[in-house]
Design a protein around this motif. Structure first.
Motif, PDB file in Angstrom:
ATOM      1  N   GLY A 171       0.815  -1.208   0.000  1.00 42.34           N
ATOM      2  CA  GLY A 171       0.000   0.000   0.000  1.00 42.34           C
ATOM      3  C   GLY A 171       0.847   1.255   0.000  1.00 42.34           C
ATOM      4  N   ALA A 172       1.974   1.225   0.732  1.00 41.68           N
ATOM      5  CA  ALA A 172       2.881   2.380   0.752  1.00 41.68           C
ATOM      6  C   ALA A 172       3.565   2.565  -0.598  1.00 41.68           C
ATOM      7  CB  ALA A 172       3.924   2.207   1.858  1.00 41.68           C
ATOM      8  N   VAL A 173       3.945   1.454  -1.236  1.00 42.93           N
ATOM      9  CA  VAL A 173       4.569   1.536  -2.567  1.00 42.93           C
ATOM     10  C   VAL A 173       3.585   2.093  -3.588  1.00 42.93           C
ATOM     11  CG1 VAL A 173       5.540   0.159  -4.453  1.00 42.93           C
ATOM     12  CG2 VAL A 173       6.220  -0.301  -2.098  1.00 42.93           C
ATOM     13  N   GLY A 174       2.314   1.754  -3.451  1.00 37.58           N
ATOM     14  CA  GLY A 174       1.297   2.211  -4.386  1.00 37.58           C
ATOM     15  C   GLY A 174       0.944   3.677  -4.262  1.00 37.58           C
ATOM     16  N   GLU A 175       1.472   4.365  -3.262  1.00 31.80           N
ATOM     17  CA  GLU A 175       1.204   5.799  -3.120  1.00 31.80           C
ATOM     18  C   GLU A 175       1.836   6.593  -4.259  1.00 31.80           C
ATOM     19  OE1 GLU A 175      -0.414   7.982  -0.395  1.00 31.80           O
ATOM     20  OE2 GLU A 175      -1.482   6.145  -0.907  1.00 31.80           O
ATOM     21  N   GLY A 176       3.106   6.286  -4.576  1.00 40.10           N
ATOM     22  CA  GLY A 176       3.783   7.005  -5.655  1.00 40.10           C
ATOM     23  C   GLY A 176       3.967   8.482  -5.332  1.00 40.10           C
ATOM     24  N   LYS A 177       4.230   9.273  -6.357  1.00 36.95           N
ATOM     25  CA  LYS A 177       4.433  10.711  -6.182  1.00 36.95           C
ATOM     26  C   LYS A 177       3.122  11.477  -6.083  1.00 36.95           C
ATOM     27  CE  LYS A 177       8.825  10.670  -8.719  1.00 36.95           C
ATOM     28  NZ  LYS A 177       9.569  11.214  -9.885  1.00 36.95           N
ATOM     29  N   SER A 178       2.070  10.923  -6.658  1.00 37.69           N
ATOM     30  CA  SER A 178       0.785  11.638  -6.699  1.00 37.69           C
ATOM     31  C   SER A 178      -0.100  11.346  -5.482  1.00 37.69           C
ATOM     32  CB  SER A 178       0.019  11.257  -7.973  1.00 37.69           C
ATOM     33  OG  SER A 178      -0.229   9.867  -8.000  1.00 37.69           O
ATOM     34  N   HIS A 179       0.358  10.455  -4.584  1.00 39.36           N
ATOM     35  CA  HIS A 179      -0.394  10.111  -3.376  1.00 39.36           C
ATOM     36  C   HIS A 179      -1.826   9.688  -3.723  1.00 39.36           C
ATOM     37  CE1 HIS A 179       2.897  11.536  -0.886  1.00 39.36           C
ATOM     38  NE2 HIS A 179       2.902  12.666  -1.562  1.00 39.36           N
ATOM     39  N   SER A 180      -1.934   8.487  -4.233  1.00 42.95           N
ATOM     40  CA  SER A 180      -3.215   7.979  -4.712  1.00 42.95           C
ATOM     41  C   SER A 180      -4.199   7.679  -3.589  1.00 42.95           C
ATOM     42  CB  SER A 180      -2.984   6.706  -5.532  1.00 42.95           C
ATOM     43  OG  SER A 180      -2.398   5.688  -4.722  1.00 42.95           O
ATOM     44  N   GLY A 181      -3.716   7.560  -2.364  1.00 36.58           N
ATOM     45  CA  GLY A 181      -4.587   7.213  -1.250  1.00 36.58           C
ATOM     46  C   GLY A 181      -4.636   5.724  -0.970  1.00 36.58           C
ATOM     47  N   LEU A 182      -3.752   4.956  -1.602  1.00 30.17           N
ATOM     48  CA  LEU A 182      -3.770   3.502  -1.426  1.00 30.17           C
ATOM     49  C   LEU A 182      -3.360   3.108  -0.014  1.00 30.17           C
ATOM     50  CD1 LEU A 182      -4.226   0.767  -2.750  1.00 30.17           C
ATOM     51  CD2 LEU A 182      -1.831   0.782  -3.473  1.00 30.17           C
ATOM     52  N   LEU A 183      -2.383   3.800   0.557  1.00 33.71           N
ATOM     53  CA  LEU A 183      -1.947   3.464   1.912  1.00 33.71           C
ATOM     54  C   LEU A 183      -3.066   3.706   2.918  1.00 33.71           C
ATOM     55  CD1 LEU A 183       0.225   2.585   3.877  1.00 33.71           C
ATOM     56  CD2 LEU A 183       1.027   4.961   3.976  1.00 33.71           C
ATOM     57  N   LYS A 184      -3.783   4.810   2.766  1.00 30.99           N
ATOM     58  CA  LYS A 184      -4.900   5.104   3.655  1.00 30.99           C
ATOM     59  C   LYS A 184      -5.981   4.038   3.530  1.00 30.99           C
ATOM     60  CE  LYS A 184      -8.294   8.697   4.756  1.00 30.99           C
ATOM     61  NZ  LYS A 184      -8.798  10.051   4.413  1.00 30.99           N
ATOM     62  N   ARG A 185      -6.257   3.601   2.297  1.00 31.19           N
ATOM     63  CA  ARG A 185      -7.250   2.551   2.097  1.00 31.19           C
ATOM     64  C   ARG A 185      -6.766   1.238   2.695  1.00 31.19           C
ATOM     65  NH1 ARG A 185      -9.858   1.373  -3.724  1.00 31.19           N
ATOM     66  NH2 ARG A 185     -10.837   3.362  -3.175  1.00 31.19           N
ATOM     67  N   THR A 186      -5.484   0.937   2.530  1.00 24.00           N
ATOM     68  CA  THR A 186      -4.928  -0.298   3.079  1.00 24.00           C
ATOM     69  C   THR A 186      -5.069  -0.337   4.593  1.00 24.00           C
ATOM     70  OG1 THR A 186      -3.317  -0.399   1.260  1.00 24.00           O
ATOM     71  CG2 THR A 186      -2.872  -1.737   3.204  1.00 24.00           C
ATOM     72  N   LEU A 187      -4.735   0.777   5.239  1.00 23.00           N
ATOM     73  CA  LEU A 187      -4.863   0.841   6.698  1.00 23.00           C
ATOM     74  C   LEU A 187      -6.330   0.761   7.123  1.00 23.00           C
ATOM     75  CD1 LEU A 187      -2.196   3.592   7.485  1.00 23.00           C
ATOM     76  CD2 LEU A 187      -1.963   1.111   7.715  1.00 23.00           C
ATOM     77  N   GLY A 188      -7.224   1.356   6.321  1.00 22.80           N
ATOM     78  CA  GLY A 188      -8.652   1.266   6.626  1.00 22.80           C
ATOM     79  C   GLY A 188      -9.167  -0.158   6.519  1.00 22.80           C
ATOM     80  N   ILE A 189      -8.727  -0.881   5.478  1.00 27.05           N
ATOM     81  CA  ILE A 189      -9.126  -2.282   5.333  1.00 27.05           C
ATOM     82  C   ILE A 189      -8.562  -3.119   6.477  1.00 27.05           C
ATOM     83  CG2 ILE A 189      -8.895  -4.330   3.862  1.00 27.05           C
ATOM     84  CD1 ILE A 189      -8.834  -2.453   1.458  1.00 27.05           C
ATOM     85  N   PHE A 190      -7.321  -2.821   6.848  1.00 25.53           N
ATOM     86  CA  PHE A 190      -6.697  -3.543   7.966  1.00 25.53           C
ATOM     87  C   PHE A 190      -7.474  -3.308   9.262  1.00 25.53           C
ATOM     88  CE2 PHE A 190      -3.680  -3.732  11.512  1.00 25.53           C
ATOM     89  CZ  PHE A 190      -3.194  -5.020  11.342  1.00 25.53           C
ATOM     90  N   LYS A 191      -7.911  -2.078   9.475  1.00 26.10           N
ATOM     91  CA  LYS A 191      -8.703  -1.759  10.667  1.00 26.10           C
ATOM     92  C   LYS A 191     -10.037  -2.505  10.651  1.00 26.10           C
ATOM     93  CE  LYS A 191     -10.689   2.162  13.196  1.00 26.10           C
ATOM     94  NZ  LYS A 191     -10.870   3.642  13.205  1.00 26.10           N
ATOM     95  N   GLY A 192     -10.701  -2.533   9.479  1.00 23.88           N
ATOM     96  CA  GLY A 192     -11.955  -3.256   9.364  1.00 23.88           C
ATOM     97  C   GLY A 192     -11.783  -4.745   9.581  1.00 23.88           C
ATOM     98  N   LEU A 193     -10.704  -5.315   9.028  1.00 22.67           N
ATOM     99  CA  LEU A 193     -10.435  -6.740   9.225  1.00 22.67           C
ATOM    100  C   LEU A 193     -10.134  -7.049  10.687  1.00 22.67           C
ATOM    101  CD1 LEU A 193      -8.207  -7.509   6.112  1.00 22.67           C
ATOM    102  CD2 LEU A 193     -10.516  -8.354   6.535  1.00 22.67           C
TER     103      LEU A 193
END
Length: 263
Positions: free
Chosen positions: A53-75
């Motif tokens: 998720g952190a690698v998927g952020e890239g330079k444009s900050h796609s929000g993937l890390l935030k989504r990953t942490l949100g999914i982790f919290k839900g799980l």
């Protein structure tokens, strides 16, 4: 976990990977989580999923890390229920926490509960992370062109993935409209809350039928039955990053197999 399968645009290395490579790597990580029974190895897989998720952020900050942490919290919240269910149901093993003369929590129950939770988390995260960076049109095109899957089956698969966040958004809208009418869903009793939500499934089902009908009509107008492998004109090339991530996925799966056999 609202919108956890919506496509996130970005310029990271994960976004630039071949669509089939993403699916293959996700399948390898998922298989590794189910094969391994070592807690430390499963923890490493979960950490690797978060790093994706952190690698998927890239330079444009796609929000993937935030989504990953949100999914982790839900799980994590869902896993608490599964863990409690395991430790309360399993009676094998030595009692470590007595809860009465004939009842208690066993070491086998705790181990199986933790194993179930870590496997579930380690197998769900990579699928959610990598699907979030896959353009479903590209996925269907590569499935038809490279895997030679008939277009109608590829379209069915991608449509099912695409409709999951749509239904989630529709359900959220229905709940918000009920709250505006004075219905209080913030109740502590889970059974009472389930009884309040179940009647809302009917309008969700009706809306789903209408959306499916509109989608089928739109697909037919665009020549759905005439699409073949030759209709996919875009070329998807594989690069070094695809082979590198594939090797990493194979290495993680091989490590899980070796750890299971040796330990």
């Amino acid at each position: 976990m609202k919108g956890f399968l919506d496509y996130l645009q970005g310029d990271s290395v994960l976004h630039k990977m071949h669509p089939l490579t993403k699916i293959f790597v996700a399948a390898l990580l998922c298989a590794s989580a189910f094969v391994s029974s070592n807690f430390f190895y499963l923890l490493g897989i979960i950490i690797f999923d978060v790093l994706l998720g952190a690698v998927g952020e890239g330079k444009s900050h796609s929000g993937l890390l935030k989504r990953t942490l949100g999914i982790f919290k839900g799980l994590f919240k869902m896993s608490l229920f599964l863990f409690l269910l395991q430790v309360l149901v399993i009676r094998k093993g030595e009692v470590v926490i007595p809860l009465g003369q004939r009842f208690g929590i066993t070491d086998v129950g705790i181990r199986n509960g933790l194993l179930l939770v870590m496997r579930l988390t380690g197998a769900t995260l990579p699928l959610s992370v990598l699907i979030s960076v896959i353009n479903l049109n590209d996925l269907s095109n590569t499935m038809v062109k490279e895997l030679r899957i008939p277009y109608k089956y590829a379209f069915t698969l991608t449509s099912a993935i695409r409709f999951i966040p749509v239904f989630s958004s529709e359900m959220s809208g229905i709940i918000e409209s009920q709250k505006a009418r004075g219905v209080d869903f913030d109740v502590k009793n889970p059974f009472k809350k389930l009884g309040m939500i179940l009647p809302l499934c009917f309008p969700l089902l009706m809306g789903a039928v209408r959306k499916i009908e509109f989608t089928a009509t739109a697909a037919e107008l665009r020549g759905f039955y005439f699409r073949t492998r030759a209709s996919c004109t875009r070329i998807y090339k594989r690069h070094f990053r695809d082979f590198a991530f594939t090797l990493i996925g194979l290495a993680i799966l091989a490590g899980a197999i070796v750890m299971t056999v040796l330990f």
